[in-house]
Design a protein around this motif. Structure first.
Motif, PDB file in Angstrom:
ATOM      1  N   LYS A   1      10.644  -3.985  -0.111  1.00 58.90           N
ATOM      2  CA  LYS A   1      10.716  -2.978  -1.156  1.00 58.90           C
ATOM      3  C   LYS A   1      10.021  -3.498  -2.400  1.00 58.90           C
ATOM      4  N   PRO A   2       9.348  -2.603  -3.159  1.00 62.97           N
ATOM      5  CA  PRO A   2       8.689  -3.071  -4.380  1.00 62.97           C
ATOM      6  C   PRO A   2       9.703  -3.618  -5.358  1.00 62.97           C
ATOM      7  N   LEU A   3       9.267  -4.578  -6.144  1.00 63.44           N
ATOM      8  CA  LEU A   3      10.135  -5.198  -7.139  1.00 63.44           C
ATOM      9  C   LEU A   3      10.269  -4.324  -8.359  1.00 63.44           C
TER      10      LEU A   3
ATOM     11  N   SER B   1      -9.170   5.923   5.945  1.00 63.77           N
ATOM     12  CA  SER B   1      -7.704   5.920   5.939  1.00 63.77           C
ATOM     13  C   SER B   1      -7.114   4.864   5.012  1.00 63.77           C
ATOM     14  N   ASP B   2      -7.948   3.994   4.436  1.00 64.45           N
ATOM     15  CA  ASP B   2      -7.479   2.982   3.486  1.00 64.45           C
ATOM     16  C   ASP B   2      -7.329   3.545   2.073  1.00 64.45           C
ATOM     17  N   ALA B   3      -7.774   4.780   1.833  1.00 62.22           N
ATOM     18  CA  ALA B   3      -7.668   5.375   0.502  1.00 62.22           C
ATOM     19  C   ALA B   3      -6.190   5.530   0.155  1.00 62.22           C
ATOM     20  N   ALA B   4      -5.740   4.821  -0.880  1.00 58.61           N
ATOM     21  CA  ALA B   4      -4.324   4.781  -1.241  1.00 58.61           C
ATOM     22  C   ALA B   4      -4.174   4.026  -2.548  1.00 58.61           C
ATOM     23  N   LYS B   5      -2.925   3.892  -3.009  1.00 55.33           N
ATOM     24  CA  LYS B   5      -2.605   3.033  -4.141  1.00 55.33           C
ATOM     25  C   LYS B   5      -2.187   1.674  -3.595  1.00 55.33           C
TER      26      LYS B   5
ATOM     27  N   VAL C   1       0.860  -1.177   0.000  1.00 56.72           N
ATOM     28  CA  VAL C   1       0.000   0.000   0.000  1.00 56.72           C
ATOM     29  C   VAL C   1       0.899   1.230   0.000  1.00 56.72           C
ATOM     30  N   GLN C   2       0.478   2.264  -0.731  1.00 54.55           N
ATOM     31  CA  GLN C   2       1.229   3.514  -0.737  1.00 54.55           C
ATOM     32  C   GLN C   2       0.265   4.675  -0.543  1.00 54.55           C
ATOM     33  N   HIS C   3       0.391   5.317   0.612  1.00 59.17           N
ATOM     34  CA  HIS C   3      -0.421   6.502   0.919  1.00 59.17           C
ATOM     35  C   HIS C   3       0.252   7.737   0.324  1.00 59.17           C
ATOM     36  N   PRO C   4      -0.497   8.795   0.076  1.00 62.65           N
ATOM     37  CA  PRO C   4       0.091  10.007  -0.508  1.00 62.65           C
ATOM     38  C   PRO C   4       1.300  10.498   0.298  1.00 62.65           C
ATOM     39  N   SER C   5       2.331  10.901  -0.408  1.00 63.13           N
ATOM     40  CA  SER C   5       3.571  11.442   0.175  1.00 63.13           C
ATOM     41  C   SER C   5       4.318  10.444   1.050  1.00 63.13           C
ATOM     42  N   GLN C   6       4.071   9.149   0.881  1.00 65.22           N
ATOM     43  CA  GLN C   6       4.773   8.116   1.637  1.00 65.22           C
ATOM     44  C   GLN C   6       5.296   7.054   0.686  1.00 65.22           C
ATOM     45  N   GLY C   7       6.258   6.273   1.159  1.00 57.74           N
ATOM     46  CA  GLY C   7       6.764   5.151   0.393  1.00 57.74           C
ATOM     47  C   GLY C   7       5.845   3.949   0.527  1.00 57.74           C
ATOM     48  N   PRO C   8       6.004   2.953  -0.321  1.00 55.64           N
ATOM     49  CA  PRO C   8       5.193   1.733  -0.227  1.00 55.64           C
ATOM     50  C   PRO C   8       5.438   0.993   1.084  1.00 55.64           C
TER      51      PRO C   8
END
Length: 128
Positions: free
Chosen positions: A126-128, A103-107, A55-62
């Motif tokens: 870390k993402p692949l 709060s689950d709204a994210a990519k 999951v990746q929230h705005p302005s944060q890393g995965p």
């Protein structure tokens, strides 16, 4: 009524010996807060894959939600009340939550690999 928008994107890994891929057929998913949500992930790999949901929230890393290294069908529990059902014969790894929160709204990212890049520390986070 509160609407939750979830964006999805598939991640894949390539190796010299072959290719794996994932597809997430739903580009955007909108649900009401408190409703059940399912994000679909279909993968392509002939062996026993390592599957991940991030999951990746705005302005944060995965952030890693959950992972599966099973050779058979299994239900995997993750953080924040998420779970994913690995179905090898259907080649699916759908992410589910029984009651969505604002709060689950994210990519959300589904990923597949035939190896894990490390066994200690945070390498596999870390993402692949």
């Amino acid at each position: 009524m509160f609407l939750l928008l979830i964006s999805t994107l598939g991640i894949f890994a390539l190796r010299d010996t072959g290719a794996q891929s994932v597809t997430q057929p739903d580009v955007h998913v909108t649900v009401s807060e408190g409703a059940r949500v399912e994000l679909r992930c279909n993968y392509s790999y002939s062996g026993t894959p390592y599957l991940f949901w991030y999951v990746q929230h705005p302005s944060q890393g995965p952030q890693l939600l959950l992972k599966s290294f099973s050779s058979g069908d299994i239900l995997v529990k993750g953080i924040k009340d998420f779970e994913a059902e690995f179905k090898k014969h259907e080649t699916t790894f759908h992410l589910k939550k029984s009651a969505a929160l604002g709060s689950d709204a994210a990519k959300y990212f589904c990923a597949v690999s035939d190896t894990v890049p490390g066994t200690a520390g945070g390498a596999e986070h870390k993402p692949l």
